[in-house]
Scaffold this motif. Sequence first.
Motif, PDB file in Angstrom:
ATOM      1  N   GLY A  31       0.812  -1.215   0.000  1.00 57.58           N
ATOM      2  CA  GLY A  31       0.000   0.000   0.000  1.00 57.58           C
ATOM      3  C   GLY A  31       0.839   1.256   0.000  1.00 57.58           C
ATOM      4  N   LEU A  32       1.887   1.271   0.787  1.00 60.29           N
ATOM      5  CA  LEU A  32       2.782   2.418   0.834  1.00 60.29           C
ATOM      6  C   LEU A  32       3.456   2.640  -0.513  1.00 60.29           C
ATOM      7  CD1 LEU A  32       4.179   4.623   2.547  1.00 60.29           C
ATOM      8  CD2 LEU A  32       5.935   2.932   3.069  1.00 60.29           C
ATOM      9  N   GLY A  35       0.937   3.979  -3.015  1.00 56.91           N
ATOM     10  CA  GLY A  35       0.628   5.369  -2.688  1.00 56.91           C
ATOM     11  C   GLY A  35       1.703   6.324  -3.144  1.00 56.91           C
ATOM     12  N   ASN A  39       0.898   9.081  -6.053  1.00 56.72           N
ATOM     13  CA  ASN A  39       0.891  10.475  -5.625  1.00 56.72           C
ATOM     14  C   ASN A  39       2.003  10.691  -4.605  1.00 56.72           C
ATOM     15  OD1 ASN A  39       0.175  13.088  -5.210  1.00 56.72           O
ATOM     16  ND2 ASN A  39      -1.686  12.649  -4.071  1.00 56.72           N
TER      17      ASN A  39
END
Length: 174
Positions: A31-32, A35, A39
Amino acid sequence: MEKPHLWSGIADKFSMIKPANIAMYAVALTGLTLGLIANPFGSKKHKMDPAEIEALHEKAQVYFEAGNYEGALDTSRKIPSHVPKYSDIRELRRKSENALREYKRKIESGEAEPRTVDRLPAALRDSYFDAKLEFSRGQCKEAFAAMSPVAKYLNNKQDDEIFKACLLTQRKTK
């Protein structure tokens, strides 16, 4: 007595992590990563609406006409290059750069004296010209409000001068 190798201690720590925790760490790391790719650090380009662009263009034009060439340059640089009127803005920027260069040359050669406003920081310089513009439009409250920080910085009474001039103008119109 033999010392254990550094990596063997770390390997022992990792062997104690439960499979459920490994899955949780993998999901968090994924997820990091996604992300940051999508963005990075929240950097999103601000979309300007046409009214905001037109206001900046008008302000840059007014600054140029008032002799605030640095303010015209700073304001015109805030306008993105994809707007339809960009050729006009680019032309205004070019004229501002040339006028500023010529003004600085005249000061260096002694043909012109530097103005008080030239010593002001950029924000106060723009407030000074905004006050003069508002006063010329007859908007006394706005002119006084814009000139107040300039007068405090210069430790003079230019804001009072605007206030008195507005009172005289109002008395003449009555």
